[in-house]
Design an enzyme around this catalytic site. Structure first.
Site, short mmCIF file in Angstrom:
data_model
loop_
_atom_site.label_atom_id
_atom_site.label_comp_id
_atom_site.label_asym_id
_atom_site.label_seq_id
_atom_site.Cartn_x
_atom_site.Cartn_y
_atom_site.Cartn_z
N CYS A 269 0.81 -1.23 0.00
CA CYS A 269 0.00 0.00 0.00
C CYS A 269 0.84 1.27 0.00
CB CYS A 269 -0.94 -0.01 1.20
SG CYS A 269 -1.88 -1.52 1.32
N HIS B 24 -3.25 6.87 2.15
CA HIS B 24 -3.73 5.56 1.72
C HIS B 24 -5.08 5.30 2.41
CE1 HIS B 24 -4.31 1.40 1.10
NE2 HIS B 24 -3.89 1.03 2.30
N ASN C 36 -10.40 -0.59 0.59
CA ASN C 36 -8.94 -0.44 0.51
C ASN C 36 -8.46 -1.06 -0.82
OD1 ASN C 36 -6.17 -0.87 0.74
ND2 ASN C 36 -6.25 -1.53 2.88
O1 UT7 Z 1 -3.76 -1.51 3.59
C1 UT7 Z 1 -2.96 -2.25 4.43
C2 UT7 Z 1 -3.03 -1.73 5.77
N1 UT7 Z 1 -4.13 -2.34 6.49
C3 UT7 Z 1 -4.78 -1.64 7.39
O2 UT7 Z 1 -4.53 -0.48 7.56
C4 UT7 Z 1 -5.78 -2.33 8.28
C5 UT7 Z 1 -5.61 -1.82 9.71
N2 UT7 Z 1 -6.55 -2.46 10.63
C6 UT7 Z 1 -7.85 -2.18 10.66
O3 UT7 Z 1 -8.35 -1.41 9.85
C7 UT7 Z 1 -8.70 -2.80 11.74
O4 UT7 Z 1 -7.86 -3.44 12.67
C8 UT7 Z 1 -9.74 -3.82 11.21
C9 UT7 Z 1 -10.84 -3.08 10.47
C10 UT7 Z 1 -9.08 -4.83 10.30
C11 UT7 Z 1 -10.41 -4.56 12.37
O5 UT7 Z 1 -11.01 -3.64 13.25
P1 UT7 Z 1 -10.75 -3.76 14.82
O6 UT7 Z 1 -11.51 -2.68 15.46
O7 UT7 Z 1 -9.26 -3.78 15.04
O8 UT7 Z 1 -11.43 -5.13 15.17
P2 UT7 Z 1 -10.79 -6.42 15.86
O9 UT7 Z 1 -9.92 -7.16 14.92
O10 UT7 Z 1 -10.24 -6.03 17.19
O11 UT7 Z 1 -12.07 -7.29 16.12
C12 UT7 Z 1 -13.08 -6.88 17.09
C13 UT7 Z 1 -14.17 -7.92 17.08
C14 UT7 Z 1 -13.67 -9.34 17.21
O12 UT7 Z 1 -14.62 -10.08 17.98
P3 UT7 Z 1 -14.34 -10.39 19.54
O13 UT7 Z 1 -13.07 -11.19 19.55
O14 UT7 Z 1 -14.19 -9.07 20.20
O15 UT7 Z 1 -15.54 -11.15 19.94
C15 UT7 Z 1 -13.68 -9.88 15.80
O16 UT7 Z 1 -13.85 -11.28 15.72
O17 UT7 Z 1 -14.89 -7.87 15.86
C16 UT7 Z 1 -14.91 -9.17 15.25
N3 UT7 Z 1 -14.86 -8.99 13.81
C17 UT7 Z 1 -15.95 -8.81 13.07
N4 UT7 Z 1 -17.26 -8.78 13.39
C18 UT7 Z 1 -18.15 -8.55 12.38
C19 UT7 Z 1 -13.76 -8.93 13.02
N5 UT7 Z 1 -14.14 -8.72 11.75
C20 UT7 Z 1 -15.49 -8.64 11.75
C21 UT7 Z 1 -16.45 -8.44 10.75
N6 UT7 Z 1 -17.76 -8.39 11.11
N7 UT7 Z 1 -16.13 -8.25 9.46
#
Ligand code: UT7
Length: 326
Positions: free
Chosen positions: A111, A253, A283
Site C-alpha cells: 500500500c 492511503h 482499501n
Molecule cells: O492496507 C494495508 C493496511 N491495512 C490496514 O490499515 C488495516 C488496519 N486495521 C484495521 O483497519 C482494523 O484493525 C480492522 C478493520 C481490520 C479490524 O477492526 P478492529 O476494530 O481492530 O477489530 P478487531 O480485529 O479487534 O475485532 C473486534 C471484534 C472481534 O470479535 P471479539 O473477539 O471481540 O468477539 C472480531 O472477531 O470484531 C470481530 N470482527 C468482526 N465482526 C463482524 C472482526 N471482523 C469482523 C467483521 N464483522 N467483518
C-alpha cells in the site's frame, strides 16, 4: 529538476458489492463494517485484470495530460496482485498504450507502492534520466482475498489510478520513506505457485490453503499506521521546511476511516484537509492514493501552486510520505 503532475486518471470496475450483500455470505454486518472501517461498498473486477485496469487508468491520465503516449519515457506500475508475472504489468501497459519510447517495470511495496513509484519517477527526473513518466497503482485484490475470512474480505476492493509527471526546472521536495522487515509478519501472503509449478489460481477458492490468501493482524497494522504516518508526515514537512498551514490536502492511503481520523488528530489538522473515498472503494492498496488524487483533480479541488502531501503505509512493513506542488 523536479516532477510535476500534469495529468491523472483512474478506472474502477462497474460491479459493486455493498456491505449488505457481503453479509449474506460471511458473518458480518453493514453496521460493523461502517463503524470499524467506514467502508460501505467496494468495486470488484469481473473481466478486468491488473493490466487492463492499469492501461485504462494510464490512458485517461495521458489524455488528461494532453500528451502523446510516445512522449512517455518511464512507466512504473505498483501492484501486488497482477495475474501475470512475466512480462511485467508495466510492459503490458506500454504495449496497450503504444508508449513505445518508455522503459517499464513493476514495483511491489504494497500500500506504500504508489508513494514509492512517485519518488522513483522523481528521482529519475532529478537525475535527468527521464522527462515524462506514467506512474500507476493497479490492484485486483479480490483475487487474493479469502472471501470466507470476515477479518479481511470486508476491507478490500479493486481498481487503478495513474498520474503523468513531467520534469520541470525547480527544486524537488525530498521524500521520507521507510521499511521495517522485522514487523513483516503483520501482513503476509505466499506466492500461489507451489513447488510443482502448479498455480493455485486455477483451483477453486475453497481448495486454496489459507497461507495463499492475504493474512493480516489488523490491530498491529492499525497501531503501526496511527503512530508512523503522523511521524513520517512531520518528518517530510520538517526536512522540506513546510508548515502545516501551507498544505492544502493530505492524501492518505485509504485503509480505514478511523486511521485517517487518528492521523488528522495527531497532526492537529482539520478533517477537511483529509479527503476520503474509502466508503465507495474500500482499501485498493497501491491504487487508493492515485484514485483519490484523480477524483480531487476531476472535482477541481486541486488549486495551482498548492502543496499536497501523499502518505502510504502497509505490508513490509513500509511507510512513507512525499510532497508536491500542484
Ligand atoms: O492496507 C494495508 C493496511 N491495512 C490496514 O490499515 C488495516 C488496519 N486495521 C484495521 O483497519 C482494523 O484493525 C480492522 C478493520 C481490520 C479490524 O477492526 P478492529 O476494530 O481492530 O477489530 P478487531 O480485529 O479487534 O475485532 C473486534 C471484534 C472481534 O470479535 P471479539 O473477539 O471481540 O468477539 C472480531 O472477531 O470484531 C470481530 N470482527 C468482526 N465482526 C463482524 C472482526 N471482523 C469482523 C467483521 N464483522 N467483518
Amino acid at each position: 529538476m523536479t516532477g510535476v503532475i500534469i495529468g491523472t486518471g483512474s478506472y474502477v470496475p462497474s460491479y459493486v458489492i455493498d456491505n449488505n450483500e457481503l453479509s449474506q455470505f460471511v458473518d458480518t454486518s453493514d453496521e460493523w463494517i461502517r463503524e470499524r472501517t467506514g467502508v460501505e461498498r467496494r468495486h470488484i473486477a469481473s473481466d478486468e485484470t491488473v493490466v487492463s485496469m492499469a492501461a485504462e487508468a494510464g490512458r485517461r491520465a495521458i489524455d488528461s495530460a494532453k500528451i502523446a503516449p510516445e512522449e512517455i519515457d518511464l512507466i512504473i506500475v505498483s501492484t501486488i496482485s497482477s495475474d501475470v508475472i512475466l512480462p511485467c504489468a508495466a510492459c503490458e501497459v506500454q504495449k496497450a498504450l503504444g508508449a513505445v519510447n518508455a522503459v517499464g517495470f513493476d514495483l511491489n511495496a504494497a500500500c506504500t507502492g504508489f508513494v514509492l513509484a512517485f519518488n522513483t519517477a522523481n528521482a529519475y527526473m532529478m537525475s535527468g534520466l527521464c522527462k515524462k513518466a506514467l506512474i500507476i497503482g493497479s490492484e485486483c485484490l479480490s483475487n487474493l482475498t479469502n472471501w470466507k475470512d470476515r477479518r479481511t474480505c470486508i476491507l478490500f476492493g479493486d481498481g487503478a489510478g495513474a498520474a503523468v509527471l513531467r520534469a520541470e526546472e525547480g527544486k524537488a521536495f525530498l521524500p521520507s520513506a521507510h521499511s521495517d522487515g522485522t514487523k513483516g509478519a503483520a501482513l503476509t501472503m505466499k506466492s500461489r505457485h507451489d513447488r510443482n509449478g502448479i498455480t493455485k489460481e486455477i483451483l477453486p477458492q475453497e481448495m486454496i490453503k489459507e497461507e495463499y490468501f492475504m493474512k493480516m493482524d489488523g490491530q498491529a497494522v492499525f497501531k503501526f499506521a496511527v503512530k508512523k504516518v503522523p511521524e513520517v508526515i512531520r518528518d517530510v514537512m520538517k526536512s522540506n521546511d513546510i508548515k502545516q498551514e501551507d498544505v492544502s490536502y493530505y492524501i492518505l492511503h485509504q485503509a480505514n476511516r478511523r486511521i485517517v481520523e487518528a492521523v488528522a488528530k495527531r497532526l492537529d489538522e482539520p478533517m477537511e484537509k483529509f479527503p476520503m473515498n474509502l466508503n465507495e472503494y474500500g482499501n485498493t492498496s497501491s491504487a487508493s492514493i492515485p484514485i483519490l488524487l484523480d477524483e480531487l483533480n476531476k472535482k477541481g479541488m486541486l488549486k495551482k501552486g498548492k502543496l499536497i502531501v501523499l502518505a502510504g503505509f502497509g505490508a513490509g512493513l513500509t511507510w512513507g510520505a512525499s510532497i508536491f506542488r500542484w
